[in-house]
Design an enzyme around this catalytic site. Structure first.
Site, PDB file in Angstrom:
ATOM      1  CG  HIS A 196       0.150   0.439   2.347  1.00 50.14           C
ATOM      2  ND1 HIS A 196       0.511  -1.077   3.501  1.00 50.14           N
ATOM      3  CD2 HIS A 196      -0.320   1.088   3.758  1.00 50.14           C
ATOM      4  CE1 HIS A 196       0.865  -0.427   4.112  1.00 50.14           C
ATOM      5  NE2 HIS A 196       0.280   1.035   3.974  1.00 50.14           N
ATOM      6  CG  ASP A 240       1.251   5.052   5.128  1.00 51.25           C
ATOM      7  OD1 ASP A 240       1.106   3.635   4.901  1.00 51.25           O
ATOM      8  OD2 ASP A 240       2.200   5.270   5.298  1.00 51.25           O
ATOM      9  CG  HIS A 265       5.116   0.520   3.180  1.00 50.51           C
ATOM     10  ND1 HIS A 265       5.007   2.492   2.091  1.00 50.51           N
ATOM     11  CD2 HIS A 265       4.323   0.645   4.177  1.00 50.51           C
ATOM     12  CE1 HIS A 265       3.763   2.397   3.747  1.00 50.51           C
ATOM     13  NE2 HIS A 265       3.363   2.365   4.487  1.00 50.51           N
ATOM     14  NE  ARG A 293       1.941   5.607  10.208  1.00 53.26           N
ATOM     15  CZ  ARG A 293       0.806   5.461   9.109  1.00 53.26           C
ATOM     16  NH1 ARG A 293       1.072   4.106   8.120  1.00 53.26           N
ATOM     17  NH2 ARG A 293       0.156   6.122   8.768  1.00 53.26           N
TER      18      ARG A 293
END
Ligand code: SIN
Length: 299
Positions: free
Chosen positions: A120, A122, A275, A290
């Site tokens: 995917h 983000d 990723h 994150r």
């Protein structure tokens, strides 16, 4: 044409390597297509403007850059991120206590579903997708839990001229609804770690092939996680071509794989990469912090 592109990429990479050496960093590419480890930098210290620009250049050249042994505080993590762009405060992820800018990517020993366990990009569902994320390993399993990254620029370049021409005029619809919404199986599987299903209302349309906002390089911009269909096509009509593109970019020559240690950091560019967090460590805890950076409109 391909030769020219390769020569340009090599020149850009050489320039970045020089800049990095001059600024006391060293750089070690991790695969032919994507990724580089940055050596000799202490991210607990404020970066100078020259160092920031050198790292931005490396991110542009390699798509994802890695750092080791950075035992930084949440405040230092935030300060590092803010050198590059304003922080995007995540709508869905549980955040670190006292630090809403830091999202937790957690899997406990008894949990089966991990966060990000499929290819995917983000935030592609946002009108203005995020620039990228800076992921810091706080607790890692004794083995497993690696993350794979794919170069969407190299995946695009490897397509035939005919398919490139077909994709050129296409735009794709991306959405957060089927992933983070109340009806989504995934949001039920990761309940407690991801929430606010009522906020999963984002739909966005982006070109299927974007020009990267900083490098100008053409980049394939669809992903299995969030892309729903081509604009003006039904989901059924879109499926075959999307599946072809997903299978194409999932080929290993476009990838690098990062093995985490406590204190490792991956800083990736969402416009240039996919990723995939590998879920092969049941019975162990994995905890990552994150920070996501605001991007700019795509064209
Ligand atoms: C993510 O998809 O942002 C998480 C990646 C990871 O945990 O390795």
């Amino acid at each position: 044409m391909q030769k020219n592109i390769t020569r340009i990429i090599i020149l850009v990479n050489q320039r970045t390597e020089e800049t990095l050496r001059n600024s006391r960093f060293d750089i070690r590419p991790t695969s032919a297509a994507i990724g580089a480890e940055i050596l000799g930098v202490d991210l607990s210290q404020p970066l100078t403007p020259d160092e920031t620009e050198a790292l931005r250049g490396a991110l542009n050249d390699y798509g994802v850059i890695f750092f080791r042994d950075q035992e930084i505080t949440p405040e230092q993590h935030i300060a590092f991120a803010e050198r590059f762009a304003p922080i995007n405060v995540n709508r869905f992820f549980k955040t670190v206590s006292g630090h809403p800018q830091i999202a937790e990517v957690r899997k406990e020993p008894e949990q089966k579903t991990n966060i990000g366990g499929g290819w995917h990009t983000d935030h592609s569902y946002d009108q203005v997708p995020a620039l990228g994320s800076i992921l810091l390993a706080r607790e890692v399993p004794p083995m497993g839990g690696d993350t794979m990254f794919a170069s969407m620029h190299h995946a695009y370049e490897a397509l035939s001229d005919g398919l490139k021409r077909t994709l050129e005029g296409l735009r794709a619809v991306h959405s957060s609804r089927h992933v983070f919404g109340a009806a989504a199986q995934y949001s039920r599987d990761v309940a407690g770690r991801i929430g606010n299903p009522d906020l999963a209302t984002q739909d966005a349309v982006h070109p299927v092939v974007i020009r990267h906002p900083e490098t100008g390089r053409r980049t394939l911009y669809v992903n299995r996680g969030f892309t729903v269909r081509f604009e003006g096509w039904t989901e059924a009509e879109s499926k075959r071509l999307l599946e072809y593109l997903y299978a194409h970019a999932a080929q290993p020559q476009f990838h690098t794989r990062f093995q985490w240690r406590k204190g490792s950091i991956a800083f990736w560019d969402n416009r240039a990469t996919w990723h995939f967090a590998i879920n092969d460590y049941h019975g162990e805890r994995r905890l990552m912090h994150r920070v996501t950076l605001e991007g700019v409109p795509l064209a």
